[in-house]
Design a protein around this motif. Structure first.
Motif: not given
Length: 108
Positions: A4, A32, A36
């Motif tokens: 990230l 992911l 985020t």
């Protein structure tokens, strides 16, 4: 984590995003994406999933051999370079890809 952070860099090309995400499983990429809260990272992951993760060249190693390039690891490197150019929208057609081979092959 590290992935990230790599995707959070201010300026990152689509091919750089590809290089970060391509080795991962589709499930990991999706994880992911949902883990985020950074809009720029979400956009990059979405673009990878929608546009780039299955990008394929119109040329292959046989084409490079027909152009006179020797068999070996350099063919793979050249094809990878051309793939990154394609992901970055710097080549579009088969002719563009073949021209990019000539430029890339000078580096190896």
């Amino acid at each position: 984590g590290v992935i990230l952070s790599a995707l959070s860099v201010g300026r990152i090309s689509r091919s750089q995003v590809y290089q970060v995400l391509k080795p991962l499983t589709a499930e990991t990429v999706l994880y992911l994406r949902v883990s985020t809260c950074r809009p720029s990272v979400c956009r990059r992951i979405d673009c990878f999933r929608k546009n780039d993760m299955n990008t394929q060249l119109l040329i292959n190693g046989k084409d490079l051999k027909r152009m006179g390039l020797a068999s070996g690891a350099n063919i793979g490197k050249i094809l990878k370079d051309v793939l990154y150019l394609k992901i970055d929208k710097r080549v579009r057609t088969r002719k563009d890809e073949l021209n990019a081979v000539l430029l890339s092959s000078e580096r190896y």
